[in-house]
Scaffold this active site. Sequence first.
Site, PDB file in Angstrom:
ATOM      1  N   TYR A 233      47.755   7.264 139.873  1.00  0.00           N
ATOM      2  CA  TYR A 233      47.912   7.117 138.422  1.00  0.00           C
ATOM      3  C   TYR A 233      46.538   6.957 137.777  1.00  0.00           C
ATOM      4  O   TYR A 233      45.654   6.276 138.323  1.00  0.00           O
ATOM      5  CB  TYR A 233      48.747   5.883 138.084  1.00  0.00           C
ATOM      6  CG  TYR A 233      50.170   5.895 138.580  1.00  0.00           C
ATOM      7  CD1 TYR A 233      51.222   6.222 137.726  1.00  0.00           C
ATOM      8  CD2 TYR A 233      50.473   5.555 139.893  1.00  0.00           C
ATOM      9  CE1 TYR A 233      52.537   6.223 138.174  1.00  0.00           C
ATOM     10  CE2 TYR A 233      51.780   5.555 140.356  1.00  0.00           C
ATOM     11  CZ  TYR A 233      52.801   5.891 139.488  1.00  0.00           C
ATOM     12  OH  TYR A 233      54.091   5.884 139.937  1.00  0.00           O
TER      13      TYR A 233
ATOM     14  N   HIS B 260      52.416   8.550 133.603  1.00  0.00           N
ATOM     15  CA  HIS B 260      53.058   9.061 134.812  1.00  0.00           C
ATOM     16  C   HIS B 260      51.984   9.366 135.864  1.00  0.00           C
ATOM     17  O   HIS B 260      50.822   9.625 135.531  1.00  0.00           O
ATOM     18  CB  HIS B 260      53.845  10.334 134.500  1.00  0.00           C
ATOM     19  CG  HIS B 260      55.029  10.113 133.610  1.00  0.00           C
ATOM     20  ND1 HIS B 260      56.236   9.640 134.077  1.00  0.00           N
ATOM     21  CD2 HIS B 260      55.183  10.296 132.270  1.00  0.00           C
ATOM     22  CE1 HIS B 260      57.091   9.541 133.076  1.00  0.00           C
ATOM     23  NE2 HIS B 260      56.480   9.934 131.959  1.00  0.00           N
TER      24      HIS B 260
ATOM     25  N   LYS C  79      53.483  17.112 139.360  1.00  0.00           N
ATOM     26  CA  LYS C  79      52.304  16.478 139.948  1.00  0.00           C
ATOM     27  C   LYS C  79      51.473  17.541 140.665  1.00  0.00           C
ATOM     28  O   LYS C  79      52.015  18.504 141.209  1.00  0.00           O
ATOM     29  CB  LYS C  79      52.708  15.377 140.931  1.00  0.00           C
ATOM     30  CG  LYS C  79      53.572  14.296 140.293  1.00  0.00           C
ATOM     31  CD  LYS C  79      53.884  13.195 141.263  1.00  0.00           C
ATOM     32  CE  LYS C  79      55.006  12.313 140.754  1.00  0.00           C
ATOM     33  NZ  LYS C  79      54.882  11.942 139.344  1.00  0.00           N
TER      34      LYS C  79
END
Length: 303
Positions: free
Chosen positions: A156, A164, A203
């Site tokens: 993070y 997020h 991600k």
Amino acid sequence: MDLPGPRWKKGKGGKDFAALAAANPMSTIVAELQAKLRDSEAVATLAARTRDAILEVGKDQAKLLNCASFGTLESAGTEKQWFQLGPEEVFFLCHALKCVAVESENRARVGAPELWDLLASTSEQFPEMYRAYEHLRLKNWVVKSGLQYGAHFVAYRHHPALVHSEFAVIVVPEGKAFGTRCDRMQVWSKLLCVLRASGSVAKTLLVLTISTESSELGSMDCLEQMIVHERTITRWIPRQCREQQGKPRREETNRNEQRQKSCREVSSNEEQEHTCGGVVFSYWGVVLSFTVLSSLLVYKLKF
């Protein structure tokens, strides 16, 4: 390809979490936590089976632990709070930040070398996992378990309540000292599975390759010889390339359409001129015919 940026969460009343994080950088929070824990001489108790640790702190230290996102709050009293720390977290606070002392369940103090031996004996992957964790934490990334995403860690940019996670992290050891653990990413199917999983949760896949020339990982001294290589892997999106390649084609198409339009305009002008000429020619033909008929009629009337 450009990597996606941080995805900040939405605060109540339109609160700007990006500005809040910029005003309270993680480096400042960790430095303040380090000073507070040193002043309070914080001690973590190591669990015999799991090798997790329980850290007892006051309210001020607890607030900073939460802001820096170390451990999870287990219980809270009026004056004291207890946090559970994972193996990488407790060793980082003990060895890297040197702000937490560690003791066993029988209250015997455990130094950093002995703590390393205990944690490495419990988990074969601890040396490379800790080296990756330390590498990211020293760069002020907040590092949490990535088990639910099929990765070792997730990283993070700031506290998980504000943003997020940005990276799904896979740790890949290289070298004879790591034995068969080097084969994790050698199979393409495994890499594709991890890449697909990280992409489905927005991600970027970050592969940390841990290489070392040392043949002994049992000693804490091997940390100095471990080198971390960072690689990000992203999926190729054909649509982006088609848009880039299609741009000159669209320009060429536009030019062709302009040429066709010009040709149509020229043809239209020629047709109009031809039509006008035909009309003029027809007019004079009618006049001439009328003149001839009139002459014949006059001639017949005379005779």
